[in-house]
Design an enzyme around this catalytic site. Structure first.
Site, PDB file in Angstrom:
ATOM      1  N   THR A  97       0.832  -1.204   0.000  1.00  0.00           N
ATOM      2  CA  THR A  97       0.000   0.000   0.000  1.00  0.00           C
ATOM      3  C   THR A  97       0.865   1.251   0.000  1.00  0.00           C
ATOM      4  OG1 THR A  97      -1.700  -1.206   1.212  1.00  0.00           O
ATOM      5  CG2 THR A  97      -1.845   1.191   1.238  1.00  0.00           C
ATOM      6  N   TYR A 183       4.186 -12.354   6.214  1.00  0.00           N
ATOM      7  CA  TYR A 183       3.097 -11.879   5.353  1.00  0.00           C
ATOM      8  C   TYR A 183       2.839 -12.904   4.258  1.00  0.00           C
ATOM      9  CZ  TYR A 183       0.682  -8.543   2.193  1.00  0.00           C
ATOM     10  OH  TYR A 183      -0.207  -7.892   1.369  1.00  0.00           O
ATOM     11  N   LYS A 211       0.397 -12.058   8.970  1.00  0.00           N
ATOM     12  CA  LYS A 211      -0.625 -11.353   8.193  1.00  0.00           C
ATOM     13  C   LYS A 211      -1.082 -12.315   7.113  1.00  0.00           C
ATOM     14  CE  LYS A 211      -1.544  -7.457   5.108  1.00  0.00           C
ATOM     15  NZ  LYS A 211      -0.979  -6.317   4.354  1.00  0.00           N
ATOM     16  N   ILE A 250      -4.653  -6.026   9.479  1.00  0.00           N
ATOM     17  CA  ILE A 250      -3.719  -5.076   8.878  1.00  0.00           C
ATOM     18  C   ILE A 250      -4.442  -4.545   7.651  1.00  0.00           C
ATOM     19  CG2 ILE A 250      -1.476  -4.766   7.788  1.00  0.00           C
ATOM     20  CD1 ILE A 250      -0.389  -6.929   9.621  1.00  0.00           C
TER      21      ILE A 250
END
Length: 354
Positions: A97, A183, A211, A250
């Site tokens: 992001t 992640y 995540k 998240i």
């Protein structure tokens, strides 16, 4: 750092022709020492992994730009402040992001350091220092902890994928320096991190959690095993939190509505609120993230409408849809105080060189 000098005595065979006549054989060669693991006194912050495990709402923060392509730190600071004011507990700096993949490593570490120096006492800073190169991930993670990040975000090697065993060795090499969030986002990496990889690290002192973007069934299986998990999918995070035992989320959409996401994660099961937010989330991910978020923040007046290519804004019809979505949810729930606008195409600046 030069650590070792090793003498070399090559054999020479009549090397006296052409332009090389008189060439002198070097008597030694410098060999660079392997990187050493960081010592605790080299860390600017020493954050107990339990503090990271307690976090419930973490925002994958956007990185805004100036017209020349440099970071717009004034706008960035306002975004961080809006998160702190809405009780968000952590930020991912330089993630997908935040467009870490469009940054140089110097930019990346500078932004982590800036965030820590200005906001590190008010919010946990998790630096995305992962890479598909183990060497780069080690070096960036060392630098990130040296400038004070509280934890690292580590992705599995993407594009140039390795074996499952190689993936485990990669994580083992990058997890030794401090708290780590692994992640898993197969849609981007092209390779799932299977449970057997996560489970072998479940007892490691530096594993804060995972995540997880592979769905709520996977999340439920981890939580039953006592592994801390954050949902990586905004559209699934309510059910992940209240039905599957996820620690929290998240989030991308919390860039826009941090207060409502706090309510969703902290205030108990609320399907009415969840359903209210789903159209915004669907709009946000109608094109690959962070295209929608960049467009939305520009329309809210929170960032300049500057995009680093290859990202471009959503089309005019989607920009009109966003104005209606803001109206439906209520402008007061979104960050900033400017009126939401439909920006024209010529108001956006797209940068290929910066």
């Amino acid at each position: 750092m030069l650590a070792t000098l090793r003498h070399v005595w090559p054999q020479i065979h009549n090397y006296d022709t052409g332009d090389h006549r008189g060439w002198t054989v070097p008597k030694c060669v410098a060999v660079q020492a392997p990187p050493l693991p960081m010592r605790s006194q080299e860390l600017k912050n020493s954050t107990p992994v339990e503090e990271i495990k307690k976090l419930r709402l973490i925002t994958a923060i956007k990185t805004p730009y100036l017209p020349d392509g440099r970071f717009d730190l004034e706008a960035y600071d306002k975004l961080i402040i809006s998160q702190i004011e809405s009780r968000v507990e952590g930020v991912i700096v330089g993630g997908t992001t935040g467009e870490g993949h469009l940054m140089s490593w110097d930019e990346h570490i500078m932004l982590i350091a800036h965030t820590v120096n200005f906001f590190g006492e008010e919010i946990k800073v998790i630096g995305n220092t992962g890479s598909n190169s183990t060497r780069e991930a080690i070096h960036a993670t060392e630098q990130g902890f040296a400038v004070g990040m509280h934890a690292s975000l580590q992705i599995n090697p993407y594009y140039g994928k390795t074996s499952i065993d190689g993936m485990a060795v990669h994580f083992r090499n990058v997890m030794s320096m401090g708290p780590c969030v692994i992640y898993n986002v197969p849609a981007r990496t092209g390779q799932d991190i299977p449970p057997r990889v996560i489970e072998q690290f479940s007892s490691w002192e530096n594993l804060a959690g995972v995540k997880e973007c592979a769905g709520n069934d996977r999340i439920a299986s981890y939580t039953r095993s006592g592994i801390v998990v954050w949902s990586g999918n905004d559209d699934q995070c309510h059910d992940a939190r209240w039905d599957c035992g996820a620690n929290g989320v998240i989030s991308v959409v919390s860039n826009l509505i941090p207060g409502l996401m706090y309510d969703l994660i902290y205030n108990g099961r609320d399907q009415e609120l969840n359903q209210k937010l789903l159209p915004l989330i669907a709009w946000l991910f109608s094109e690959p993230n962070p295209i929608g978020l960049n467009t939305a923040l520009a329309q809210l007046g929170m960032i300049k409408p500057v995009f680093r290519l290859p990202y471009i804004p959503l089309d005019i019809e989607k920009r009109k849809q966003f104005v209606q979505i803001v109206s439906d949810i209520g402008r007061e729930h979104f960050i900033g105080n400017q009126e939401v606008r439909v920006l024209d195409d010529d108001e956006f600046l797209l940068l290929g060189r910066y």
